[in-house]
Enzyme design. Structure first.
Site, short mmCIF file in Angstrom:
data_model
loop_
_atom_site.label_atom_id
_atom_site.label_comp_id
_atom_site.label_asym_id
_atom_site.label_seq_id
_atom_site.Cartn_x
_atom_site.Cartn_y
_atom_site.Cartn_z
N ARG A 1 0.86 -1.18 0.00
CA ARG A 1 0.00 0.00 0.00
C ARG A 1 0.90 1.23 0.00
NH1 ARG A 1 2.01 1.70 3.93
NH2 ARG A 1 0.86 3.62 3.69
N ASP B 1 -2.18 10.62 -2.47
CA ASP B 1 -2.41 9.55 -3.44
C ASP B 1 -2.79 10.12 -4.81
OD1 ASP B 1 -2.80 6.51 -2.13
OD2 ASP B 1 -2.80 8.17 -0.71
#
Length: 363
Positions: A61, A251
């Site tokens: 992740r 992100d």
């Protein structure tokens, strides 16, 4: 046990790639971050399907690490050696499209897969037997590029934290989320390496506790003092004068500087503004999505409600009554007007807006 500057043990390296001379024995070796900090365990992915599942389950992740893993995942494609050129290309492109569905928000995923797609489309039919090796080479370059970007983010961001004693961060944007030093943690590691050690407050980061489980673990490994606090404690810490700056990763960042990061980041930015504390975002330039004019257009991943209702996993205690509804967005968007500066490997975007973003990205 050897470590890099982040303090992460070599045995806990986020992503490894097994390629050697036989491309058909390729595998992606991932640190299973779902088991940290209790257990250091690795997961070997030998098919795109296994890699897709690992990304979806957060075994790997963090936006940069997801992109690196997906690039390596393309090399796990198996093709029929008897197939013609069109069929071979089609098979690789199917894998790329499939891996792109693993998580919707982190733009680094799509950036890396676009690079892999360009390789598939550029190799001539007469050299198609070289395609597996060309793809492996490109994935390795993506991994190496990220190492360089992390180092530059650390160098560029360090001056903004030089005068701080206590810094607060959210989620995990360190070595576990990238190839090495991370993004938000890179300036902290840079300062530590050069004799200036900050104290870090790490938000737990509900519901999956990436701050408590991952950020606190890797900072501790590096010898950097870290205190874990629940997400709801940040305002009180700021009011008491215990936070000199906030630094987070991202992100996806829109063309105007609006930044999507782990859920809970937006309230931190509001609190920082109220308490006159600088709020920094650290991210490589491949996190920018210049096709999106603002953060309102960033797709927000909705995750399984069980992450909220059973935070310890299926065997954990249920903390929410069955009759209650649950919302579980993975990210929120912080407007550019709340961001003091965005720190990238190319430079620092002060007072982010469309013009200032474009100036640094086009430099």
């Amino acid at each position: 046990m050897s470590t890099d500057v982040s303090g992460i043990p070599e045995a806990a390296e986020t992503i490894r790639y097994r390629h050697a001379d036989d491309v058909w024995s390729a595998a992606v070796d991932l640190l299973d971050q779902t088991l940290l900090p209790e257990t250091l365990s690795r997961l070997i992915c030998e098919t795109p399907e296994q890699l897709h599942d690992a990304i979806r389950r957060l075994v790997v992740r963090g936006a940069p690490a997801i992109g690196i893993a997906a690039a390596y995942g393309v090399t796990l494609t198996r093709v029929d050696s008897r197939a013609d050129a069109a069929a071979v290309r089609s098979r690789y492109l199917e894998t790329i499209d499939y891996l792109a569905t693993s998580r919707p928000t982190a733009v680094n995923l799509f950036w890396a897969l676009d690079r892999m797609k360009a390789v598939v489309q550029s190799v001539e039919d007469a050299e198609l037997e070289m395609l597996p090796n060309r793809l492996a080479d490109e994935a390795i370059r993506i991994h190496e590029d990220d190492r360089a970007m992390c180092r530059s983010i650390g160098t560029n961001g360090a001056p903004f934290l030089q005068g701080c004693q206590n810094v607060l961060t959210h989620c995990n944007a360190g070595g576990l989320a990238t190839s090495t030093l991370g993004t938000a943690l890179a300036p902290i590691y840079h300062l530590h390496e050069n004799g200036k050690t900050l104290h870090v407050y790490a938000d737990e980061t509900r519901p999956l506790l990436q701050g408590a489980r991952l950020t606190a673990w890797e900072l501790s490994q590096a010898g950097i003092p870290v205190t874990v606090c629940t997400d709801s404690m940040a305002g009180g810490l700021m009011k008491a004068g215990n936070v000199d700056a906030v630094i987070v990763g991202a992100d996806r960042i829109a063309a105007n500087g609006d930044a999507a990061n782990k859920i809970g980041t937006y309230p931190l930015a509001i609190l920082a503004r109220y308490h006159r504390i600088p709020f920094y975002v650290a991210a490589p330039t491949n996190t920018f999505d210049m096709a999106l004019a603002s953060g309102d257009l960033i797709p927000i991943e909705q995750r399984d409600p069980a992450e909220v209702t059973q935070p310890g996993g299926p065997s954990g205690r249920t903390t929410v009554p069955a009759s209650a509804k649950v919302t579980n967005p993975a990210f929120d968007v912080t407007p550019a007007e709340l961001i003091t500066a965005i720190i990238t490997e190319r430079g620092v975007i002060q007072t982010p807006n469309q013009a200032n973003v474009a100036e640094v990205l086009n430099a």
